[in-house]
Scaffold this motif. Structure first.
Motif, PDB file in Angstrom:
ATOM      1  N   LEU A 131       0.815  -1.213   0.000  1.00 52.63           N
ATOM      2  CA  LEU A 131       0.000   0.000   0.000  1.00 52.63           C
ATOM      3  C   LEU A 131       0.847   1.262   0.000  1.00 52.63           C
ATOM      4  O   LEU A 131       0.508   2.250  -0.659  1.00 52.63           O
ATOM      5  N   GLN A 132       1.950   1.227   0.716  1.00 46.47           N
ATOM      6  CA  GLN A 132       2.817   2.404   0.766  1.00 46.47           C
ATOM      7  C   GLN A 132       3.489   2.675  -0.576  1.00 46.47           C
ATOM      8  O   GLN A 132       3.758   3.820  -0.928  1.00 46.47           O
ATOM      9  N   ALA A 133       3.728   1.608  -1.344  1.00 46.91           N
ATOM     10  CA  ALA A 133       4.323   1.767  -2.670  1.00 46.91           C
ATOM     11  C   ALA A 133       3.302   2.278  -3.683  1.00 46.91           C
ATOM     12  O   ALA A 133       3.666   2.800  -4.741  1.00 46.91           O
ATOM     13  N   GLY A 134       2.022   2.132  -3.348  1.00 51.27           N
ATOM     14  CA  GLY A 134       0.954   2.570  -4.237  1.00 51.27           C
ATOM     15  C   GLY A 134       0.241   1.395  -4.871  1.00 51.27           C
ATOM     16  O   GLY A 134       0.807   0.733  -5.747  1.00 51.27           O
ATOM     17  N   SER A 135      -0.955   1.118  -4.408  1.00 58.63           N
ATOM     18  CA  SER A 135      -1.769   0.026  -4.942  1.00 58.63           C
ATOM     19  C   SER A 135      -3.033   0.621  -5.541  1.00 58.63           C
ATOM     20  O   SER A 135      -3.869   1.178  -4.820  1.00 58.63           O
ATOM     21  N   ALA A 136      -3.181   0.522  -6.860  1.00 58.74           N
ATOM     22  CA  ALA A 136      -4.342   1.110  -7.529  1.00 58.74           C
ATOM     23  C   ALA A 136      -5.647   0.550  -6.971  1.00 58.74           C
ATOM     24  O   ALA A 136      -6.611   1.289  -6.770  1.00 58.74           O
ATOM     25  N   MET A 137      -5.674  -0.756  -6.696  1.00 58.72           N
ATOM     26  CA  MET A 137      -6.900  -1.376  -6.211  1.00 58.72           C
ATOM     27  C   MET A 137      -7.264  -0.873  -4.812  1.00 58.72           C
ATOM     28  O   MET A 137      -8.426  -0.570  -4.528  1.00 58.72           O
ATOM     29  N   HIS A 138      -6.288  -0.762  -3.938  1.00 58.98           N
ATOM     30  CA  HIS A 138      -6.583  -0.305  -2.580  1.00 58.98           C
ATOM     31  C   HIS A 138      -6.893   1.195  -2.544  1.00 58.98           C
ATOM     32  O   HIS A 138      -7.732   1.633  -1.756  1.00 58.98           O
ATOM     33  N   ASP A 139      -6.231   1.973  -3.393  1.00 59.48           N
ATOM     34  CA  ASP A 139      -6.566   3.391  -3.485  1.00 59.48           C
ATOM     35  C   ASP A 139      -8.003   3.565  -3.983  1.00 59.48           C
ATOM     36  O   ASP A 139      -8.750   4.422  -3.493  1.00 59.48           O
ATOM     37  N   PHE A 140      -8.386   2.737  -4.948  1.00 61.59           N
ATOM     38  CA  PHE A 140      -9.746   2.787  -5.482  1.00 61.59           C
ATOM     39  C   PHE A 140     -10.756   2.405  -4.409  1.00 61.59           C
ATOM     40  O   PHE A 140     -11.786   3.062  -4.246  1.00 61.59           O
ATOM     41  N   ASN A 141     -10.458   1.365  -3.655  1.00 62.63           N
ATOM     42  CA  ASN A 141     -11.355   0.955  -2.580  1.00 62.63           C
ATOM     43  C   ASN A 141     -11.542   2.081  -1.560  1.00 62.63           C
ATOM     44  O   ASN A 141     -12.662   2.355  -1.126  1.00 62.63           O
ATOM     45  N   ARG A 142     -10.448   2.726  -1.184  1.00 60.71           N
ATOM     46  CA  ARG A 142     -10.543   3.856  -0.246  1.00 60.71           C
ATOM     47  C   ARG A 142     -11.450   4.945  -0.805  1.00 60.71           C
ATOM     48  O   ARG A 142     -12.322   5.457  -0.101  1.00 60.71           O
ATOM     49  N   ASP A 143     -11.270   5.279  -2.080  1.00 57.20           N
ATOM     50  CA  ASP A 143     -12.051   6.355  -2.678  1.00 57.20           C
ATOM     51  C   ASP A 143     -13.524   5.976  -2.811  1.00 57.20           C
ATOM     52  O   ASP A 143     -14.414   6.826  -2.651  1.00 57.20           O
ATOM     53  N   VAL A 144     -13.800   4.717  -3.102  1.00 59.75           N
ATOM     54  CA  VAL A 144     -15.181   4.243  -3.183  1.00 59.75           C
ATOM     55  C   VAL A 144     -15.860   4.391  -1.828  1.00 59.75           C
ATOM     56  O   VAL A 144     -17.008   4.856  -1.733  1.00 59.75           O
ATOM     57  N   LEU A 145     -15.178   4.012  -0.770  1.00 59.88           N
ATOM     58  CA  LEU A 145     -15.742   4.127   0.572  1.00 59.88           C
ATOM     59  C   LEU A 145     -15.949   5.590   0.953  1.00 59.88           C
ATOM     60  O   LEU A 145     -17.005   5.963   1.479  1.00 59.88           O
ATOM     61  N   LEU A 146     -14.963   6.440   0.663  1.00 62.45           N
ATOM     62  CA  LEU A 146     -15.069   7.859   1.001  1.00 62.45           C
ATOM     63  C   LEU A 146     -16.232   8.530   0.282  1.00 62.45           C
ATOM     64  O   LEU A 146     -16.809   9.504   0.793  1.00 62.45           O
ATOM     65  N   HIS A 147     -16.580   8.030  -0.883  1.00 63.90           N
ATOM     66  CA  HIS A 147     -17.684   8.610  -1.652  1.00 63.90           C
ATOM     67  C   HIS A 147     -18.995   8.566  -0.869  1.00 63.90           C
ATOM     68  O   HIS A 147     -19.885   9.406  -1.086  1.00 63.90           O
ATOM     69  N   HIS A 148     -19.124   7.624   0.043  1.00 68.53           N
ATOM     70  CA  HIS A 148     -20.352   7.461   0.810  1.00 68.53           C
ATOM     71  C   HIS A 148     -20.304   8.155   2.166  1.00 68.53           C
ATOM     72  O   HIS A 148     -21.186   7.949   2.998  1.00 68.53           O
ATOM     73  N   LEU A 149     -19.277   8.969   2.386  1.00 69.68           N
ATOM     74  CA  LEU A 149     -19.150   9.756   3.611  1.00 69.68           C
ATOM     75  C   LEU A 149     -19.248  11.239   3.284  1.00 69.68           C
ATOM     76  O   LEU A 149     -18.945  11.661   2.164  1.00 69.68           O
ATOM     77  N   PRO A 150     -19.642  12.067   4.250  1.00 66.15           N
ATOM     78  CA  PRO A 150     -19.654  13.512   4.007  1.00 66.15           C
ATOM     79  C   PRO A 150     -18.252  14.043   3.724  1.00 66.15           C
ATOM     80  O   PRO A 150     -17.261  13.520   4.233  1.00 66.15           O
ATOM     81  N   GLU A 151     -18.185  15.083   2.907  1.00 66.56           N
ATOM     82  CA  GLU A 151     -16.898  15.709   2.608  1.00 66.56           C
ATOM     83  C   GLU A 151     -16.292  16.351   3.849  1.00 66.56           C
ATOM     84  O   GLU A 151     -15.072  16.372   4.019  1.00 66.56           O
ATOM     85  N   GLU A 152     -17.132  16.881   4.719  1.00 67.81           N
ATOM     86  CA  GLU A 152     -16.683  17.507   5.957  1.00 67.81           C
ATOM     87  C   GLU A 152     -17.136  16.666   7.136  1.00 67.81           C
ATOM     88  O   GLU A 152     -18.333  16.401   7.297  1.00 67.81           O
ATOM     89  N   LEU A 153     -16.182  16.252   7.973  1.00 69.53           N
ATOM     90  CA  LEU A 153     -16.504  15.398   9.115  1.00 69.53           C
ATOM     91  C   LEU A 153     -16.053  16.012  10.441  1.00 69.53           C
ATOM     92  O   LEU A 153     -15.881  15.299  11.428  1.00 69.53           O
ATOM     93  N   ASN A 154     -15.879  17.320  10.449  1.00 67.85           N
ATOM     94  CA  ASN A 154     -15.507  17.987  11.692  1.00 67.85           C
ATOM     95  C   ASN A 154     -16.566  17.717  12.766  1.00 67.85           C
ATOM     96  O   ASN A 154     -17.769  17.877  12.521  1.00 67.85           O
ATOM     97  N   GLY A 155     -16.109  17.300  13.949  1.00 66.79           N
ATOM     98  CA  GLY A 155     -17.024  17.020  15.044  1.00 66.79           C
ATOM     99  C   GLY A 155     -17.608  15.621  15.019  1.00 66.79           C
ATOM    100  O   GLY A 155     -18.327  15.239  15.943  1.00 66.79           O
ATOM    101  N   HIS A 156     -17.303  14.842  13.977  1.00 66.42           N
ATOM    102  CA  HIS A 156     -17.817  13.477  13.885  1.00 66.42           C
ATOM    103  C   HIS A 156     -16.821  12.488  14.485  1.00 66.42           C
ATOM    104  O   HIS A 156     -15.602  12.656  14.367  1.00 66.42           O
ATOM    105  N   HIS A 157     -17.353  11.462  15.106  1.00 67.21           N
ATOM    106  CA  HIS A 157     -16.536  10.377  15.643  1.00 67.21           C
ATOM    107  C   HIS A 157     -16.726   9.145  14.758  1.00 67.21           C
ATOM    108  O   HIS A 157     -17.866   8.736  14.498  1.00 67.21           O
ATOM    109  N   VAL A 158     -15.609   8.580  14.315  1.00 71.74           N
ATOM    110  CA  VAL A 158     -15.643   7.483  13.348  1.00 71.74           C
ATOM    111  C   VAL A 158     -14.821   6.307  13.879  1.00 71.74           C
ATOM    112  O   VAL A 158     -13.707   6.493  14.382  1.00 71.74           O
ATOM    113  N   LEU A 159     -15.387   5.125  13.767  1.00 81.42           N
ATOM    114  CA  LEU A 159     -14.648   3.892  14.044  1.00 81.42           C
ATOM    115  C   LEU A 159     -14.315   3.235  12.722  1.00 81.42           C
ATOM    116  O   LEU A 159     -15.215   2.969  11.911  1.00 81.42           O
TER     117      LEU A 159
END
Length: 240
Positions: free
Chosen positions: A16-44
Motif C-alpha cells: 500500500l505504501q508503494a501505491g496500490s491502484a486497487m486499494h486506493d480505489f477501494n478507499r475512494d469508493v468508501l469515502l464517496h459514501h461519507l460527508p466531505e466535511e466530518l468535523n465534530g464526527h466520531h468514526v470507528l
C-alpha cells in the motif's frame, strides 16, 4: 507456514505504501459514501489494517479510532500516522467484539475490505450496532462476492478478451487463496450478497446506498482484465 494477517502485515503495508491502484480505489469508493466535511464526527474504522482509510477519514476532520486484530498491522498504522486536520488513535481489537469502544460513541463505522474477514458477521454487526449512536451509519466495502468467490478463475474468450469464471458462489465459509501475491492467502470469509443484506436488515439497519463501482482508470491499467468488472461492493446502512 500458514499465512495470517500478522505474517503478511509487512508485505501488505509495503504494497500500500508503494501505491496500490486497487486499494486506493477501494478507499475512494468508501469515502464517496461519507460527508466531505466530518468535523465534530466520531468514526470507528473497523479492520483498519495499516490505516489507509482511517487517515483519509481523519483528513476530513473526523476523530477516528482504528481497530484491527493484528498487532503487527496496528504497528504499521501507528508508524504511518501523520498530523491531520482530525485525529486517529489505533488499538488492537476484535471486530466481532469491539471491547475497546464505548457504546453509543461513534457517528460512523467504516469497514474497508474487512467484514469479509470477520468469522462471525452477526457478532460484528451486533458490536457495530452497539457502538453507533442512534441514526449512525455503517459504510463498508467487500470484494464483490459474485466475482471473488472461492475458486473463481480467468479464461480467454474466442475474441481474445479475458472473462471471469464464477467460482463456488453458494459455498459460504472460510477459504484461503493460493495466490502467493494476494492478501487473501491470509484467509477470507465468503458470503453471498443476500447473506450480507439480510444480516443488515436482521440487525435493524436501513439500506441507504449500494454500489458496484466501475474500476478506475488506474485499476484498469494495472489489471486490464478487470476493466469491465466491479471489484467491490459498497454499502451504506443506517442504524435505527
Amino acid at each position: 507456514m500458514t499465512d495470517s494477517w500478522d505474517t503478511i502485515a509487512d508485505w501488505y503495508a509495503g504494497l500500500l505504501q508503494a501505491g496500490s491502484a486497487m486499494h486506493d480505489f477501494n478507499r475512494d469508493v468508501l469515502l464517496h459514501h461519507l460527508p466531505e466535511e466530518l468535523n465534530g464526527h466520531h468514526v470507528l474504522d473497523l479492520g483498519c489494517g495499516e490505516g489507509i482509510v482511517a487517515r483519509a477519514v481523519a483528513a476530513r476532520g473526523a476523530s477516528v479510532v482504528g481497530i484491527d486484530p493484528s498487532p503487527r498491522m496496528i504497528e504499521h498504522a501507528r508508524a504511518a500516522e501523520t498530523s491531520q486536520s482530525g485525529t486517529v488513535i489505533y488499538s488492537v481489537d476484535d471486530g466481532c467484539v469491539l471491547s475497546t469502544v464505548v457504546a453509543d460513541s461513534v457517528d460512523w463505522v467504516t469497514a474497508g475490505l474487512s467484514l469479509n474477514n470477520v468469522p462471525n458477521l452477526d457478532a460484528a454487526l451486533t458490536a457495530v450496532k452497539r457502538v453507533l449512536v442512534t441514526q449512525g451509519s455503517l459504510v463498508f466495502t467487500i470484494p464483490h462476492p459474485c466475482f471473488e468467490a472461492p475458486h473463481a478463475t480467468w479464461t480467454q474468450a474466442a475474441d481474445g478478451a479475458a472473462r471471469r469464471v464464477v467460482g463456488s458462489y453458494l459455498t459460504e465459509g472460510f477459504w484461503r487463496s493460493d495466490n502467493p501475491d494476494g492478501a487473501r492467502r491470509a484467509g477470507n470469509q465468503h458470503r453471498t450478497l443476500s447473506t450480507y443484506l439480510t444480516a443488515l436488515v436482521r440487525h435493524g439497519f436501513v439500506l441507504e446506498a449500494a454500489a458496484e463501482p466501475v474500476p478506475s482508470a488506474q485499476v484498469a491499467a494495472a489489471q486490464p482484465q478487470r476493466a469491465e468488472l466491479p471489484p467491490f461492493l459498497a454499502i451504506r446502512a443506517r442504524s435505527t
